[in-house]
Structures are given as C-alpha cells and as structure tokens.
Design a protein around this motif. Sequence first.
Motif, short mmCIF file in Angstrom:
data_model
loop_
_atom_site.label_atom_id
_atom_site.label_comp_id
_atom_site.label_asym_id
_atom_site.label_seq_id
_atom_site.Cartn_x
_atom_site.Cartn_y
_atom_site.Cartn_z
N SER A 69 38.63 45.18 37.91
CA SER A 69 37.45 45.10 37.07
C SER A 69 37.94 44.80 35.65
O SER A 69 38.78 45.51 35.10
CB SER A 69 36.71 46.43 37.15
N VAL A 70 37.43 43.70 35.09
CA VAL A 70 37.86 43.24 33.75
C VAL A 70 36.64 43.21 32.85
O VAL A 70 35.69 42.49 33.15
CB VAL A 70 38.44 41.81 33.83
N ASN A 71 36.71 43.93 31.75
CA ASN A 71 35.53 44.01 30.87
C ASN A 71 34.28 44.26 31.71
O ASN A 71 33.24 43.63 31.52
CB ASN A 71 35.37 42.72 30.05
N SER A 72 34.43 45.10 32.72
CA SER A 72 33.35 45.49 33.64
C SER A 72 32.88 44.38 34.60
O SER A 72 31.92 44.56 35.33
CB SER A 72 32.16 46.07 32.89
N GLU A 73 33.61 43.26 34.61
CA GLU A 73 33.28 42.23 35.61
C GLU A 73 34.24 42.36 36.78
O GLU A 73 35.44 42.62 36.58
CB GLU A 73 33.43 40.84 34.96
N LYS A 74 33.73 42.16 38.01
CA LYS A 74 34.58 42.34 39.18
C LYS A 74 35.26 41.02 39.55
O LYS A 74 34.59 40.00 39.69
CB LYS A 74 33.69 42.83 40.33
N ILE A 75 36.61 41.05 39.69
CA ILE A 75 37.35 39.84 40.09
C ILE A 75 38.02 40.15 41.44
O ILE A 75 38.84 41.06 41.53
CB ILE A 75 38.47 39.50 39.07
N ASN A 76 37.68 39.42 42.47
CA ASN A 76 38.24 39.67 43.80
C ASN A 76 39.64 39.07 43.93
O ASN A 76 39.93 38.06 43.29
CB ASN A 76 37.34 39.05 44.88
N ALA A 77 40.45 39.70 44.76
CA ALA A 77 41.80 39.16 44.98
C ALA A 77 42.34 39.61 46.32
O ALA A 77 41.91 40.64 46.86
CB ALA A 77 42.73 39.65 43.87
N ASP A 78 43.31 38.85 46.85
CA ASP A 78 44.00 39.26 48.08
C ASP A 78 45.15 40.20 47.76
O ASP A 78 45.53 41.02 48.57
CB ASP A 78 44.54 38.02 48.81
N MET A 79 45.71 40.02 46.56
CA MET A 79 46.81 40.92 46.14
C MET A 79 46.68 41.16 44.64
O MET A 79 46.24 40.27 43.90
CB MET A 79 48.17 40.27 46.40
N VAL A 80 47.09 42.37 44.22
CA VAL A 80 47.06 42.71 42.80
C VAL A 80 48.49 43.02 42.36
O VAL A 80 49.22 43.73 43.06
CB VAL A 80 46.15 43.93 42.53
#
Length: 486
Positions: free
Chosen positions: A261-272
Amino acid sequence: MNSNKKKVVIIGSGFSSLSASCYLAKKGFDVSLFEKNDTVGGRARQLTKDGFTFDIGPSWYWMPDIFDRFFADFGKKTSDYYQLDKLSPAYKIFFDDDIITIGDSMDKICEEFERIEKGSSIHLKKFIAKAQRNYDIAINEIVYRPGLSPLELVTKDTVIRVDQFFKTISQEVRKKFKNPKLISTLEFPVLFLGAKPNKTPAFYSFMNFADFGLGTWHPKGGMYQIIIAMKSLAQELGVAIHTDSAVNKILVKDGKATGISVNSEKINADMVLSGADYHHTETLLDKEYRQYSEKYWQRKTFAPSSLLFFIGFDKKLDNILHHNLFFDTDFGEHATEIYDKPKWPSRPLFYANFPSVTDNSMAPANKETGFFLIPIAPGLEDTPELRDQYFDIILKRFQERTGQSVENNIIFKKSFCVNDFKEQYNSYKGNAYGMANTLSQTAFMRPGLKSKKINNLFFTGQLTVPGPGVPPSLISGKLVSELMEK
Ligand SMILES: Cc1cc2nc3c(=O)[nH]c(=O)nc-3n(C[C@H](O)[C@H](O)[C@H](O)COP(=O)(O)OP(=O)(O)OC[C@H]3O[C@@H](n4cnc5c(N)ncnc54)[C@H](O)[C@@H]3O)c2cc1C
C-alpha cells in the motif's frame, strides 16, 4: 508492458534496491520501485546549494572492481556513465603531533611507514600480501553467496585460514606494528564494516587491501553520479521508478505477500522486495509475519550513526586533501563511547571531506565544499544545541591541526544527525550504515535475504547480506535477485 511478466515491487531506492531492480528487470520481471523521498539514492542522495555539491552519505569509492562487475553484468562500463579518477594522494590522517599521508601506491605508503617506524614496511608488505589473498577469497568465494547456510563459508581456502575468523584485526595488526599511529592507520579500513577493530575478524584485513592495494577513487561530480548511472540503467531496462511514494503496508493474504500500500493506494505484485531498513520493513507487516523481535534488534551490534555537517566555504582551504581523518584524540575512548557505553563522545575523532580539492565541479570557483562526519552511537539524543556544541569542537580542532582560520568563511552550513536518519530513511535508532559485520553477524548469521514466514517476500541492503557499504549493497541486490528468480 507484457502482462505475462511476473510483477515485482521494490521498496526504497538505495544502492541495493537500484541494483536489484536492474538484475530483476534483466531477468524479465516487470519491476516497479517505490521511494518515500523525492529523489532516488537513499543514504547516497545529494544536496546542492548555491553552486556547492555535497554527497549526503558515502564519499569513499573503494573496491572499483565491484562497480566494474556490476556494470559489466549489463554489458556496460563505469566509463559509459561517469569519469573515475584515482586520488593521489588517497588521504591523510592528522594525529596530535604528526600527519600521515597515504599515497596512491604501495611504494609511497611503504616510504611513509618507514618514516614513522624503521623496518615497518617489511611487515606492511607481508600484511598487505595476506590481505590481498583474503580479498581474492572474499570476492571469489564468499561475498557473492546468499548467506543461506554455514557451509557457504567452508571452502578449502577458508578452512586453512580458520584462525583468521577467530582472531581479530586488532590482534593481527598489533602482532607486527607497535607505533600507535600505524596501528590506527591499519585499523581504520575495518571501521567501514561498522564494528570495533577488536570485534572484527582478522580475515577482514581484505579491507586493507582495498585501501592500500586498490586505492581511493572519485567519480567526477561526486558519488551521486553512480546513483544517476544506476537509475538510468534501471530505466533503460524498463524499471518504473516512483518517488514521493512511501510504502505504509506490505499486504499479505493467506501467508503470501499480495502487494503493497503506497500513499494508501493498493499496488498488486507477485513478489515484494524491500531495500528499506530491515527493521522498518518488518513494521510494515502484521506482527504474526515478522521474523525478528524487538529484543533481537536490540541485541545486535549496529554500525554507528553520525553527526554530519555540510559546509560551503567562501575561500580555498590550506593543508587539506580530498579525504582527511582527524585521529588526534584517543581512538579507544571514542569507540567505547560508540559501542560499549553509548554517549556523546568526550573527544571525538572526525572525518572531513573536501571533494572540491580535486573536482572543480563540486564548488564555485575559489570556494570549497566541506563535509564533516563524527561517528556516534545510534539512538543518542539529538538536539540543535548538541549539534552546535560539537560543530564548535571540531571546527576548533580543524583550524588548529590545519593551521588556518575558517570560522568567518562559512557561507552555508547544514547539519544532519540521528533524527534525520530516522525521519528521512526510517533508520533503526538512526543508524548511518546498517548492521555491523562482526563474527556473529556475518553471512548466514545476518537477517536473511528471504523471509522465513512469507515465501514471496525478500530483503536487500546493508542490514542483510553481505553487509554495510556501497559495494556490499550492489552485491546484495544481485544476490536477492538470484534468490527471487529461483
Ligand atoms: C554518512 C554516511 C557515510 C557513508 N560512507 C560510505 C563510504 O564512504 N563508502 C561506502 O562504500 N559506504 C558508505 N556508507 C554506507 C553506504 O552509503 C550504505 O551502505 C548504502 O548506501 C546503503 O544502501 P541501502 O540500499 O542498503 O540503503 P538506503 O540507502 O538507506 O536505501 C533505503 C531506501 O529506502 C527508503 N525507504 C525507507 N522506508 C521506506 C518506505 N516505507 N517506503 C518507501 N521507501 C522507503 C529510504 O528513503 C531509502 O531511500 C555511508 C553511509 C552514510 C550514511
């Protein structure tokens, strides 16, 4: 963007994150990087003011071979991006009654050692030859390993040198050198590893080879040129870079990271992957997914924090080099006040960097860019009054040792300390360069590159493998990208 590509999000944009982003993009991942600050580079950002250019963090370009290897992995050369000059002399060390100048060749350094202690150059040559063998073993057999198992440290070369992992660099140096100034000179390089020389294994003498054997270099325009180079390489490889993007949560579902979650926006990913300070990254997870307790972090030996001053002088200064160490007080006392009984130092050692001595682009004509650094214990109280008090102490000593008055020639002054490290980088206790490389904090004994609790969550940077410093951060990015590919 090809939608079949696996998506990786990276937290932070320091050397380790930028390095990992390049390797991952080259391996075919769809890579996006999120940095909380308004520019990339992390601890290696740059400050410019009225024609003065300051590197905020690293200033010593050591181990040029590691930078060459990094760029070569992408079919590039450092010279495709920046001009590199070998400093001659490399640096000087001010003691209370003498100055030692470290030249750009072993012959010049041997001459200087002989001046201080007759016969010492013979010991020095042997010491550096051993350090060179350790360097070759470290680079070829140890540091490019991911720290997954103790067996990584076991090779035919390390087995026959096992004593060097249990003896300290202090013991090794003191065996052959008696002069306290030569001892301090030879103990200086391991300070980059973040611990006291009497806690650092003798094997790390490879740092002495990096110092005397490989030399001290300067990228024209400052260390930030490397960051600019890596950013441009990352972008060439397709990495999307987002600044002003603080990550406030690592999202996890059913034990798998699903994004951030970036600046309260959700960013999906397969790996972090996180290159932010390890301790901070774990606070972005719900408690059940954290691997290390607060107690664990408290027990660890952290590299020092620092009190930094960025100064613009309205004249050229005398009797200085690009790099200058002020070891005119008791090294042992200051080290005790960093590691054993943390407090503001009674009589601090300090470092002063004037890149405009060798590089005109760093300051306006006939002016000097100055960066002063006092290492201090992480977590100390940090107030404007304390900063001022210590500025006065070191400025006075600086003027005495270099034989000139500069206090009325300051046209710009900015400080940076514990509170800034915390606020700007989410640094644990305001550490400047991560977790120290002691024997019990080496390789597989460091916080891991891969989470033990979340299969697709990874870490990189100076708190994990291999350790603090710019070259290790480049290597850390490479190592984690290989684990992620697997
Ligand atoms: C004063 C100083 C002097 C040094 N001198 C030298 C030297 O001369 N030579 C040398 O080789 N090394 C030196 N070092 C060490 C070297 O600079 C570091 O080891 C290296 O830069 C660390 O890189 P990193 O990628 O691990 O971390 P960092 O550079 O700290 O990068 C981490 C990044 O993550 C970002 N971040 C944190 N939290 C979040 C969040 N929630 N969301 C998004 N982003 C986040 C931070 O803003 C930062 O940009 C020095 C360091 C300092 C501070």
